[in-house]
Motif scaffolding. Structure first.
Motif, short mmCIF file in Angstrom:
data_model
loop_
_atom_site.label_atom_id
_atom_site.label_comp_id
_atom_site.label_asym_id
_atom_site.label_seq_id
_atom_site.Cartn_x
_atom_site.Cartn_y
_atom_site.Cartn_z
N UNK A 365 0.82 -1.21 0.00
CA UNK A 365 0.00 0.00 0.00
C UNK A 365 0.85 1.26 0.00
N UNK A 366 1.90 1.29 0.80
CA UNK A 366 2.66 2.52 0.86
C UNK A 366 3.41 2.77 -0.44
N UNK A 367 3.84 1.71 -1.09
CA UNK A 367 4.53 1.91 -2.37
C UNK A 367 3.57 2.41 -3.44
N UNK A 368 2.33 1.96 -3.38
CA UNK A 368 1.34 2.53 -4.27
C UNK A 368 1.16 4.01 -4.01
N UNK A 369 1.11 4.36 -2.72
CA UNK A 369 0.91 5.78 -2.39
C UNK A 369 2.10 6.62 -2.84
N UNK A 379 11.19 8.52 2.21
CA UNK A 379 10.33 7.46 2.73
C UNK A 379 9.86 7.77 4.13
N UNK A 380 8.56 7.58 4.39
CA UNK A 380 8.02 7.88 5.71
C UNK A 380 7.75 6.59 6.46
N UNK A 381 8.62 6.25 7.41
CA UNK A 381 8.39 5.09 8.25
C UNK A 381 7.10 5.26 9.04
N UNK A 382 6.81 6.49 9.45
CA UNK A 382 5.59 6.76 10.20
C UNK A 382 4.36 6.35 9.41
N UNK A 385 4.10 2.60 9.29
CA UNK A 385 3.63 2.05 10.57
C UNK A 385 2.13 2.31 10.74
N UNK A 386 1.67 3.48 10.31
CA UNK A 386 0.24 3.79 10.45
C UNK A 386 -0.60 2.82 9.62
N UNK A 387 -0.15 2.53 8.41
CA UNK A 387 -0.88 1.57 7.57
C UNK A 387 -0.84 0.18 8.19
N UNK A 388 0.35 -0.17 8.72
CA UNK A 388 0.47 -1.49 9.32
C UNK A 388 -0.41 -1.65 10.54
N UNK A 389 -0.50 -0.60 11.33
CA UNK A 389 -1.33 -0.63 12.54
C UNK A 389 -2.79 -0.91 12.20
N UNK A 390 -3.24 -0.27 11.10
CA UNK A 390 -4.60 -0.52 10.66
C UNK A 390 -4.84 -2.00 10.38
N UNK A 391 -3.81 -2.64 9.89
CA UNK A 391 -3.95 -4.05 9.53
C UNK A 391 -3.89 -4.98 10.73
N UNK A 392 -3.06 -4.65 11.69
CA UNK A 392 -2.79 -5.61 12.77
C UNK A 392 -3.56 -5.33 14.05
N UNK A 549 10.08 -9.40 18.36
CA UNK A 549 10.67 -8.37 17.52
C UNK A 549 9.70 -7.18 17.48
N UNK A 550 10.23 -6.01 17.72
CA UNK A 550 9.42 -4.79 17.81
C UNK A 550 9.01 -4.31 16.43
N UNK A 551 7.72 -4.09 16.26
CA UNK A 551 7.25 -3.52 14.98
C UNK A 551 7.24 -2.01 15.08
N UNK A 552 6.34 -1.49 15.88
CA UNK A 552 6.20 -0.04 16.05
C UNK A 552 5.24 0.22 17.20
#
Length: 553
Positions: A365-369, A379-382, A385-392, A549-552
RNA sequence: GCUCCGGUGGUGUAGUCCGGCCAAUCAUGCGGGCCUUUCGAGCCCGCGACCCGGGUUCAAAUCCCGGCCGGAGCACCA
């Protein structure tokens, strides 16, 4: 004319809470009525008059008036344009073409995802082309790792092509260029040649006879020559010196991991790439804008063979900070024992991100954006992480984890059994049990003497002593008292039955501590949230406890 | 030095081609509030941008000119 202006002013007023703007109203009016554009100065006073009248009305009156005119109050919404390719006729053929020097990293994901996305959007074929024509920079296990990474990422490959399988094909087309007089063998020292090139002066080899070039070409292939290259005849006076007679083959005797010492002449990318792009039927080529000059160079190959060029889309450089991406640095670090492997959480490889609990969908998703625009991108790690949080988040059970633990003994409190939801929004996940018996762990540096704290879901305490072991006294149950006293709310776990946990952080730090006893039920690969700490993925579970392992956050 | 690409809130973006609908979209971040007490999620409010100058025009983020800044290539790597 006022009749046309009035509804526009009313709508504008609605949009801006009762106050229309004359300039905006004029703009909309002229956009819809081009015949008045030449009379803008005359129209403006009329617009201002209408706007002044409209602005005297209340918002309700404005809406009523608009309805009386039979006008729809709502404004049309503009469709959002998605990612698109230029000049798509039917289907597309595209390629993802990494150099197999290691597994894929986050930077590779952009090309992989975008190629895949367009092939899925328009229909067609996606080719994975492994560009291994430099034997010195090939890592044998990378061939399989790359395929694994693409699988995980959700990129569907229709065909795999390995350039080292096609060396003789390149020889065939190279010979044709020599026969056509478009290429020549050059034995000049590279530095000598560069000086001549920068002066716009041909070297002594350029005008050699075709027969002689062909003879030398055979000698190259037979391994009889060294320190020679085949050059393409371009334009020795081209305004960009790097485009003048650039090399297309060279001698390289390092054994290749796949073909051994069978070949000693290898093509350079500005030859093998256009030949393959043509033969494999590319319709569109996505590439970084650092390759714009290479596209100009490759245009000569297309011209000399009479081939039609595919559509090239050059996108800006993706700058990725705060992580290790260099394949050679990673390889060296793994060899030296600095990193545990390609999936070390400090690295920017896809398998390291996977290990941390980053979902492939989030990367996709982020690469599409980020897309294909030509501006450079940071590149915005933030955002990732925000997209990933929505998923998990919806599936992530909650637990308490106390890092850097300090034992806290609490006096004056009765034993208590708590039952907390595994997930605040998902009652079906069940509950976890915490048993208070007077001794708890809290995060070591959170306590100060003579201060009130709220132990989450439990009660209020006042800390009396902070030493190797901390002492506190029960104060009250009521949460409002904690709030009134501005007590910090902190998490805790019972000392009894607690579980050992280590968390590997992306910056290399390792946080050690304990989790509550019900945490022991998690399985490897689960992604959970440690409250007040962040999301982690369970990496290992054995007699020594758990490694996460820490994600965010 | 030569050749090229670019510059929209702190970050990532949509919009620019075909000027007006842009008082500039969306996401993220930050601040505040609501919502079962953290972390989140959700909702509400707020903060914060068209690199600079000039020109064309009734009207410029958009078109033109100049400047500044950032990036890339100039490998017998890709």
């Amino acid at each position: 004319m006022e009749e046309k202006i009035l509804p526009i002013a009313l709508r504008n007023a609605i949009k801006y809470n009762g106050k229309a703007n004359p300039k905006a109203v004029l703009g909309i009016f002229l956009s819809e009525n081009p015949e008045y554009r030449s009379k803008a100065k005359e129209v403006m006073p009329i617009v201002e008059k209408v706007v002044e009248e409209v602005n005297k009305l209340s918002l309700d009156e404005i809406k009523k008036k608009l309805e009386e005119l039979g006008e729809d109050v709502k404004k049309k919404e503009k469709k959002e344009k998605g990612l698109e390719l230029p000049n798509v006729k039917d289907k597309v053929v595209m390629r993802f073409a990494p150099n197999p020097s290691g597994p894929l990293h986050i930077g590779h994901a952009r090309a992989a995802v975008l190629n895949d996305y367009f092939v899925k959007k328009y229909g067609g074929k996606l080719i994975l082309r492994l560009e291994d024509t430099d034997p010195k920079r090939v890592l044998p296990e990378a061939y399989d790792m790359i395929k694994e990474d693409l699988d995980w990422l959700g990129v569907k490959v229709d065909e795999v092509v390995i350039q080292s399988d096609r060396i003789e094909l390149y020889y065939e087309y190279g010979r044709k260029l020599i026969e056509m007089g478009h290429a020549y063998v050059c034995d000049c020292n590279p530095e000598e040649f560069r000086e001549l090139r920068n002066k716009g002066v041909p070297c002594k080899c350029r005008d050699r006879a075709i027969e002689d070039n062909l003879e030398l070409w055979e000698k190259m292939l037979n391994g009889e020559l060294e320190n020679v290259a085949v050059r393409l005849k371009t334009d020795i006076k081209h305004k960009n010196p790097s485009i003048r007679d650039f090399p297309i083959f060279r001698v390289e005797k390092t054994p290749h991991p796949r073909t051994g010492d069978k070949y000693c002449v290898y093509p350079l990318m500005n030859f093998s790439v256009p030949v393959d792009d043509h033969l494999l039927g590319m319709t569109h080529v996505l590439r970084g804008k650092d390759h714009i000059v290479n596209t100009e160079k490759q245009a000569y190959i297309y011209k000399y063979f009479g081939w039609e060029m595919p559509e090239f889309i050059h996108y800006g450089i993706l700058k990725i900070e705060d992580i290790v991406l260099s394949t050679s640095s990673m390889y060296k670090g793994i060899k030296e024992g600095l990193y545990s492997g390609w999936d070390d959480v400090r690295l920017g490889t896809l398998r390291a991100l996977r290990r941390r609990g980053i979902k492939p969908e989030a990367i996709y998703e982020i690469m599409k954006r980020i897309g294909i625009k030509q501006a450079d991108v940071k590149f915005s790690w933030e955002n990732l992480y925000a997209i990933n949080k929505e998923l998990i988040d919806k599936d992530a059970r909650r637990f308490f984890f106390v890092w850097n633990p300090k034992k806290l003994i609490i006096e004056g409190a009765e034993k208590k059994v708590l039952k907390l939801r595994m997930h605040p929004d998902r009652p079906e996940f069940g509950e976890r049990e915490l048993i208070f018996d007077g001794e708890v762990y809290v995060v070591g540096d959170e306590l100060e003497e003579n201060k009130m704290y709220r132990l989450m879901e439990l009660f209020n305490i006042v800390v009396e002593k902070v030493d190797d072991i901390a002492l506190a006294k029960y104060h009250s149950d009521d949460f409002k008292i904690a709030r009134k006293n501005k007590a910090k709310i902190i998490h805790w776990i019972p000392v009894k039955d607690s579980v050992k946990v280590k968390v590997l952080m992306p910056d290399g730090e390792i946080k050690e501590g304990f989790a509550e006893k019900d945490f022991a039920k998690v399985e490897v690969d689960d992604i959970i949230q440690f409250e007040r700490f962040g999301f982690v993925r369970i990496d290992k579970k054995d007699n020594d406890g758990f490694v996460c392992c820490y994600a965010h956050r």
